[in-house]
Design an enzyme around this catalytic site. Sequence first.
Site, PDB file in Angstrom:
ATOM      1  N   THR A 155       4.173  76.649  73.171  1.00  0.00           N
ATOM      2  CA  THR A 155       4.900  75.444  73.573  1.00  0.00           C
ATOM      3  C   THR A 155       6.400  75.643  73.361  1.00  0.00           C
ATOM      4  OG1 THR A 155       4.629  74.440  71.366  1.00  0.00           O
ATOM      5  CG2 THR A 155       2.937  73.957  73.022  1.00  0.00           C
TER       6      THR A 155
ATOM      7  N   HIS B 246       2.367  64.968  64.582  1.00  0.00           N
ATOM      8  CA  HIS B 246       1.882  66.289  64.198  1.00  0.00           C
ATOM      9  C   HIS B 246       2.256  66.577  62.743  1.00  0.00           C
ATOM     10  CE1 HIS B 246       1.432  66.960  68.546  1.00  0.00           C
ATOM     11  NE2 HIS B 246       0.616  67.948  68.217  1.00  0.00           N
TER      12      HIS B 246
ATOM     13  N   LYS C  77       5.404  71.616  62.331  1.00  0.00           N
ATOM     14  CA  LYS C  77       5.647  71.813  63.762  1.00  0.00           C
ATOM     15  C   LYS C  77       7.146  71.813  64.028  1.00  0.00           C
ATOM     16  CE  LYS C  77       4.177  70.312  68.374  1.00  0.00           C
ATOM     17  NZ  LYS C  77       3.821  71.684  68.749  1.00  0.00           N
TER      18      LYS C  77
END
EC number: 1.17.1.8
Length: 268
Positions: free
Chosen positions: A101, A156, A160
């Site tokens: 990502t 999250h 992260k």
Amino acid sequence: MRRIAVMGAAGRMGKTLVEAVQLRSPLSGLTAAIVRPGSSLVGADAGELASLGRLGVPMSDSLEKVVDEFDVLIDFTLPEVMLKNLAFCRKAGKAMVIGTTGLGAREKQLLAEAGKEIPIVFAANFSVGVNLSLKLLDMAARVLGDDADIEIIEAHHRHKIDAPSGTALRMGEVIASALGRDLQQVAVYGREGHTGARERETIGFATVRGGDVVGDHTVLFATEGERLEITHKASSRMTFAKGAVRAALWLDGREAGLYDMQDVLDLR
């Protein structure tokens, strides 16, 4: 048997991927596991590191050293690492499953170019539930149209490093496309101070980071008199890993192309 290599096999997600590959045996088998160059884990057994018992697959620090030992590479590493692996697999003619990502326009363009030569499944999220949610979001956006104010809230774990999550952004892209909007033009990332009244066409994003939250995503469609919420909550990384292995198996025999989980799950 589909011969699968896992990049970053010593990390949290990597260990989960190793386990997921073995869960699909005999359809799939782990035949290569790669860690960063210079790692003290080079030579260690990938199965033992993932608490699965000995698999007879030693950790390597180079794709070049195991190039003849796998058919497809699963890569959830950082963008700069993934791009190097992409170039290698493109040259070697190896299929890839990519869950990295935080990619920008340039990185996505490189993926598209590589997809002309090798088969790739790239997705912001490999969960079956999340990808079903994307289908539901498309339907909801088309039905509710411009009558709804749309907000995307994601949470999250504290480790992260990118925000909003790739999944949240993908949700925004799906909604914007359904409404004929350009997400880059209508996205609002957080609000603070005297913001004025909400503009109807905007799509808002809110981010939460803390603890060990694996991944929660809620999309709110707020209209006069009612609200629709579509929520997905992941309780284990295994859901992503199983989806990635499913994608790796699906790629067997596929022609070159850049695919996503909507293709794998036949949700088009």
